[in-house]
Design an enzyme around this catalytic site. Structure first.
Site, mmCIF file in Angstrom:
data_model
loop_
_atom_site.group_PDB
_atom_site.id
_atom_site.type_symbol
_atom_site.label_atom_id
_atom_site.label_comp_id
_atom_site.label_asym_id
_atom_site.label_seq_id
_atom_site.Cartn_x
_atom_site.Cartn_y
_atom_site.Cartn_z
ATOM 1 N N GLU A 186 -3.444 13.157 -23.420
ATOM 2 C CA GLU A 186 -2.520 12.030 -23.560
ATOM 3 C C GLU A 186 -1.119 12.501 -23.941
ATOM 4 O O GLU A 186 -0.119 11.989 -23.440
ATOM 5 C CB GLU A 186 -3.032 11.032 -24.616
ATOM 6 C CG GLU A 186 -4.328 10.331 -24.258
ATOM 7 C CD GLU A 186 -4.201 9.346 -23.093
ATOM 8 O OE1 GLU A 186 -3.089 9.110 -22.609
ATOM 9 O OE2 GLU A 186 -5.246 8.838 -22.660
ATOM 10 N N ARG A 190 1.964 11.814 -21.262
ATOM 11 C CA ARG A 190 2.993 10.840 -21.666
ATOM 12 C C ARG A 190 4.217 11.521 -22.256
ATOM 13 O O ARG A 190 5.342 11.286 -21.811
ATOM 14 C CB ARG A 190 2.423 9.847 -22.678
ATOM 15 C CG ARG A 190 1.212 9.124 -22.115
ATOM 16 C CD ARG A 190 0.826 7.938 -22.954
ATOM 17 N NE ARG A 190 -0.567 7.600 -22.714
ATOM 18 C CZ ARG A 190 -1.089 6.391 -22.853
ATOM 19 N NH1 ARG A 190 -0.341 5.399 -23.238
ATOM 20 N NH2 ARG A 190 -2.364 6.168 -22.626
ATOM 21 N N ASP A 319 -10.977 11.543 -12.413
ATOM 22 C CA ASP A 319 -9.845 11.116 -11.565
ATOM 23 C C ASP A 319 -8.658 12.062 -11.378
ATOM 24 O O ASP A 319 -8.443 12.639 -10.310
ATOM 25 C CB ASP A 319 -9.348 9.727 -12.013
ATOM 26 C CG ASP A 319 -9.063 9.605 -13.507
ATOM 27 O OD1 ASP A 319 -9.090 10.620 -14.210
ATOM 28 O OD2 ASP A 319 -8.816 8.472 -13.966
ATOM 29 N N GLU A 453 -3.238 1.516 -11.361
ATOM 30 C CA GLU A 453 -3.756 2.294 -10.218
ATOM 31 C C GLU A 453 -3.717 1.571 -8.878
ATOM 32 O O GLU A 453 -3.441 2.183 -7.842
ATOM 33 C CB GLU A 453 -5.182 2.776 -10.495
ATOM 34 C CG GLU A 453 -5.298 3.822 -11.606
ATOM 35 C CD GLU A 453 -5.167 3.263 -13.027
ATOM 36 O OE1 GLU A 453 -5.282 2.019 -13.200
ATOM 37 O OE2 GLU A 453 -4.957 4.054 -13.965
#
Ligand code: DMJ
Length: 562
Positions: A186, A190, A319, A453
């Protein structure tokens, strides 16, 4: 990406609270984190000899001190772009209706931002119903996730006053000396991604300084027997450990497989090869290891380098690993052949084992558990329409059209998951069994947390095909967001997409500002705003430039000989 941010549950790595007992176990495992060398190094390697006496972060500091700070020239980098980043006219579309729609998205961004600023400034995310800030425990004590995630969106939308406020906050208040437990993944997507993009778009040195300082703090996470990083790192002490919920202390494919783009850029900017070495080591291990049916399971032991269990998913847990393979190839100016080969082989395996057609004719990606298919597709897996689309052109000659068709079919299925709900927003997961087609069957799968998405795939498919339906689908999403997610003081996720009497989850996720609204804005802009010839988007939609090594070197030689 992982299963996190469940509505009404405070965000942690998985959207699950770690029990106190478990936190204690994590603490113990942190105490025994070993300092080991990356796999594949030989004794002759001079970097290895040095590493024996210096920790990875010491090494990074040494590089910093000796590096010529002018090594990366922003001017040279700009010259190597094929087109201006913001286009001829900031991507303003020529037809008035699209232009109006784009303005609407900009207004949504301003509204989301203003409310964050008013009620949650400096905190990680806005809680729009209770009008306060949320800090959470994903970022190891770092603050301002919504600010970092918004910098580039504000900049490309021309919201300059807001961008300047964000920049000032980074300058005066972004404190990287935090001492908490962070998700490596994360923080990377980010914070590292957001700061890198802000630097490349604006040339403001402060973003570069901050991102290099932060990058260095992430390096100890790689000190495992294999060099596969653990999921959690204490940014102060450098101690790292695995998520408690990940079986047998394993690391997660979508986490350690989603570092490549950012780490390559950290090496570019710092002139320190260590970041690239770390992610190339992950790549090598994944390339070499035996894969069941050519598939990549989601859990791997950072100690033995073996798969821990055979669960395969293009949605949560898997993913963005696949996304970063094709994007690594594109970002390398199509020179990274290893990434290319791995991507297309993985896609072949996915097609052979996971891609399914429903009785009603919808194409979807099932999940795979040791050979048994689970006929479920997560909202997260809907990014794959865009991914397969951007990879189509570099596929084998006889497969290009097939890939484009597959990308369109997946995007269509994801759109169906939206149209089949009462709110016209899609559920967290939808199924294709027991008579259901693209709808959630379990109560716990019905929520929508402002995820990007599906819209992300519309944006890529629009750029690739210019089929007007993608803009129409994007506009349907704007209307649904306005009707069901906009509240008095920001935007909120909802708990059940199948009822119009909505219950809000009281969270304006930072990825709504960085991804959902950015992709919508790009969908209604001309293609010359952040053209795909020059930029790839990291998995949090932060644009990173294609690295044109030969041009950068030529430019360097020319400048030196002047
Ligand atoms: C984002 O943080 C990133 O897109 C990640 O790769 C997946 N999940 C969220 C948004 O849904």
């Amino acid at each position: 990406m992982v299963f996190r941010k469940l509505p009404g549950v405070s965000a942690s790595g998985m959207g699950l609270r770690l029990s106190q007992k478990f936190v204690f176990l994590l603490f113990l495992s942190g105490l025994v984190t070993e300092e080991r060398l990356p796999a594949g190094k030989t004794q002759e390697d001079p970097t290895l000899i040095r590493s024996k006496t210096e920790s990875a972060s010491d090494r990074a500091v040494l590089y910093d001190q000796s590096a010529n700070s002018d090594f990366f020239s922003y001017k040279k980098f700009k010259k190597c772009l094929l087109k201006p980043p913001l286009g001829r006219d900031n991507g303003t579309p020529s037809d008035p209706r699209t232009s109006e729609r784009r303005e609407k998205v900009k207004e949504m961004m301003k509204f989301a931002w203003d409310n964050y600023k008013h009620f949650a400034w400096g905190k990680n995310e806005l809680r729009p119903l209770t009008r306060n800030g949320h800090i959470g425990n994903m970022f190891g004590g770092l603050r301002g996730a919504s600010i970092i995630d918004s910098l580039d969106t504000l900049y490309i939308m021309g919201l300059m006053e807001e961008y300047n406020d964000a920049k000032e906050w980074v300058k005066n208040s972004l404190d990287l000396n935090s001492n908490g437990e962070a998700s490596l993944f994360e923080v990377n997507i980010r914070y590292v991604g957001g700061l890198l993009a802000a630097y490349y778009l604006t040339g403001e040195e402060l973003f570069k300084d901050k991102v290099l300082e932060l990058g260095e703090k992430l390096l100890p996470a790689f000190n495992t027997p294999t060099g596969i990083p653990r999921g959690v790192i204490n940014l102060g002490s450098g101690t790292s450990w695995s998520w408690g919920w990940a079986s047998a202390g394993s690391s997660i494919l979508a986490e350690f497989g989603t570092l490549h783009l950012e780490f390559v850029h950290l090496s570019e900017l710092s002139n320190n090869p260590i970041y690239r070495e770390k992610v190339m080591n992950i790549r090598k291990l994944l390339n070499k290891i035996e894969k069941p049916h050519g598939l990549y399971p989601n859990f791997l032991s950072p100690v033995s380098g073996n798969w821990v269990q055979h669960h395969v998913s293009i949605g949560g847990l898997g993913d963005s690993f696949y996304e970063y393979l094709i994007k690594s190839y594109l970002m390398s100016d199509k020179t990274d052949d290893e990434a290319k080969t791995m991507y297309y082989s993985a896609l072949d395996a996915i097609e052979a084992n996971l891609v399914q057609k429903s009785p009603g004719g919808l194409t979807y990606m099932a999940e795979w558990r040791g050979g048994i298919l689970d006929h479920k597709m997560g909202h997260l897996a809907c990014f794959s329409g865009g991914m397969i689309g951007i990879g189509a052109d570099d596929g084998a000659l006889d497969k290009k059209q097939h890939y484009l068709d597959l990308a369109a079919e997946i995007t269509h299925t994801c759109h169906e998951s939206y149209t089949r709900s009462a709110t016209k927003l899609g559920p967290e997961a939808f199924r294709f069994d027991s008579g259901s087609e693209a709808t959630a069957t379990r109560l716990s799968d019905r929520y929508y947390i402002l995820r990007p998405e599906v819209i992300e795939s519309y944006m890529y498919m629009w750029r690739l095909t210019h089929d007007p339906k993608y803009r129409e689908w994007g506009w349907e999403a704007v209307q649904a967001l306005e009707e069901h997610c906009r509240v008095d003081s920001g935007f909120s996720g909802i708990r059940d997409v199948y009822t119009v009497t909505v219950s809000h989850d009281n969270m304006q996720q930072s990825f709504f500002l960085s991804e959902t609204l950015k992709y919508l804005y790009l969908l209604f802009s001309d293609d010359d705003l952040l053209p795909l010839e020059d930029w790839v988007f990291n998995t949090e939609a932060h644009p990173l430039p294609i690295v044109r090594k030969s041009c950068l070197q030529d430019e360097a030689t020319q400048t030196a000989s002047k």
